[in-house]
Design an enzyme around this catalytic site. Sequence first.
Site, PDB file in Angstrom:
ATOM      1  N   HIS A 222     -25.102   1.914   3.441  1.00  0.00           N
ATOM      2  CA  HIS A 222     -25.242   1.112   4.670  1.00  0.00           C
ATOM      3  C   HIS A 222     -26.639   1.229   5.279  1.00  0.00           C
ATOM      4  O   HIS A 222     -27.009   0.414   6.125  1.00  0.00           O
ATOM      5  CB  HIS A 222     -24.218   1.552   5.722  1.00  0.00           C
TER       6      HIS A 222
ATOM      7  N   ASP B  88     -17.488   0.400  -3.223  1.00  0.00           N
ATOM      8  CA  ASP B  88     -17.008   0.956  -1.954  1.00  0.00           C
ATOM      9  C   ASP B  88     -16.283  -0.165  -1.191  1.00  0.00           C
ATOM     10  O   ASP B  88     -16.645  -1.332  -1.311  1.00  0.00           O
ATOM     11  CB  ASP B  88     -18.207   1.467  -1.158  1.00  0.00           C
TER      12      ASP B  88
ATOM     13  N   HIS C 269     -16.392  -0.966   1.788  1.00  0.00           N
ATOM     14  CA  HIS C 269     -17.238  -1.600   2.803  1.00  0.00           C
ATOM     15  C   HIS C 269     -18.424  -2.287   2.139  1.00  0.00           C
ATOM     16  O   HIS C 269     -18.842  -1.902   1.048  1.00  0.00           O
ATOM     17  CB  HIS C 269     -17.720  -0.543   3.809  1.00  0.00           C
TER      18      HIS C 269
ATOM     19  N   ASP D 142     -12.870   4.460  -1.060  1.00  0.00           N
ATOM     20  CA  ASP D 142     -12.139   4.090   0.153  1.00  0.00           C
ATOM     21  C   ASP D 142     -11.410   2.757   0.022  1.00  0.00           C
ATOM     22  O   ASP D 142     -10.847   2.257   0.993  1.00  0.00           O
ATOM     23  CB  ASP D 142     -13.063   4.090   1.388  1.00  0.00           C
TER      24      ASP D 142
END
Length: 366
Positions: free
Chosen positions: A139, A176, A178, A264
């Site tokens: 991120h 991931d 996200h 995740d």
Amino acid sequence: MATGFVFHELYLWHNTWNWNQVFPPSLTVQPGTHAENPETKRRLRNLLEVSGILDHLVTIKPRRATVEELSRVHTPAHIAKIREISDRGYGDASSLTPLGAGSYEIALLAAGGAIKAMEAVITGEVDNAYALIRPPGHHATADVGMGFCLFSNAAIAIRHAQQLHGLTRIAAVDWDVHHGNGTQAIFYDDPSVLTISLHQDNLFPANSGAIAENGEGKGKGFNINVPLPPGSGPGAYAAAFERVVIPALMRFKPELIVVPSGFDASGVDPMGRMLMNSSGYRRLARMLLDAARELCGGRLVMTHEGGYSEMYVPYCGLAVIEELCGHRTGVEDPWDQLMGQWGGMSAQPHQTAAIDQAAELVKNIN
Ligand SMILES: [Zn+2]
């Protein structure tokens, strides 16, 4: 197959304090534990040891990345800011990204771990590598740390491979849950790096990771997002790989594949609403290994990102690492069969529709 493994005890010492999952403590709910705490990584490392697979991996010792190496990706102001907060002993890198004393040095060790994994694969010391590093990175953008990420470990390793080892075409496949917004932003106008992110549609960051974000300038066509509907499971992920990721890799012809690897997207993760299980991740790893073997001599580097289920991340990580090194430990994942009986594990029509849209982008890779 020789598989490299990067880990360091200090990765577990990066302090994210007593936040309530992702929020600073307040006088409402009793202070708890930040979602991005050492536990999932510690337990993955522990399972690698007790399963015996660690004996089949080549230990790669991390080192701290230098400021010069960080500067290939990050602005001097961002690097200075993380250092200043760390030296002060407490603060937030931007929002939802707390750090403490020593976090700067530990983040350098994480980025340097990704670099060392990359170098070991490029030089042929190992065939592929898994860097179990922390804090995560995908991120973080050039000038902002966010989403528990301080420095963009994968991007720093990619720039290192290009500038010191002369690689010209590298692909990043981020699984991931996200959006890999940082990696996307860093290479957005750069056709030498194909960035692909599979993620839960509009989860984090908000309003990020749409199909329309396809790169810009010379990089137009070289960023692909596959925003999957919540509830996507192994069937949808495999379909996305078959229809988008693998065809895109075949078209791009990378010299090395990097995977920002978060677990995740599992069906029991507190930070996402997907249905992946360890056999689902195993299958994705297998597909990437096959593609890497066909395209780039098997060169594949995975850098650890998210994954917040203390009891399930280890099984997912073990399955992937078993595939990487070609050794089965015989450890059974008790959740795998249970989840396999849940509804919605196969690709659903609305998920396939989203994947079909993303598949249209493959032809933009020129
Ligand atoms: Zn994540």
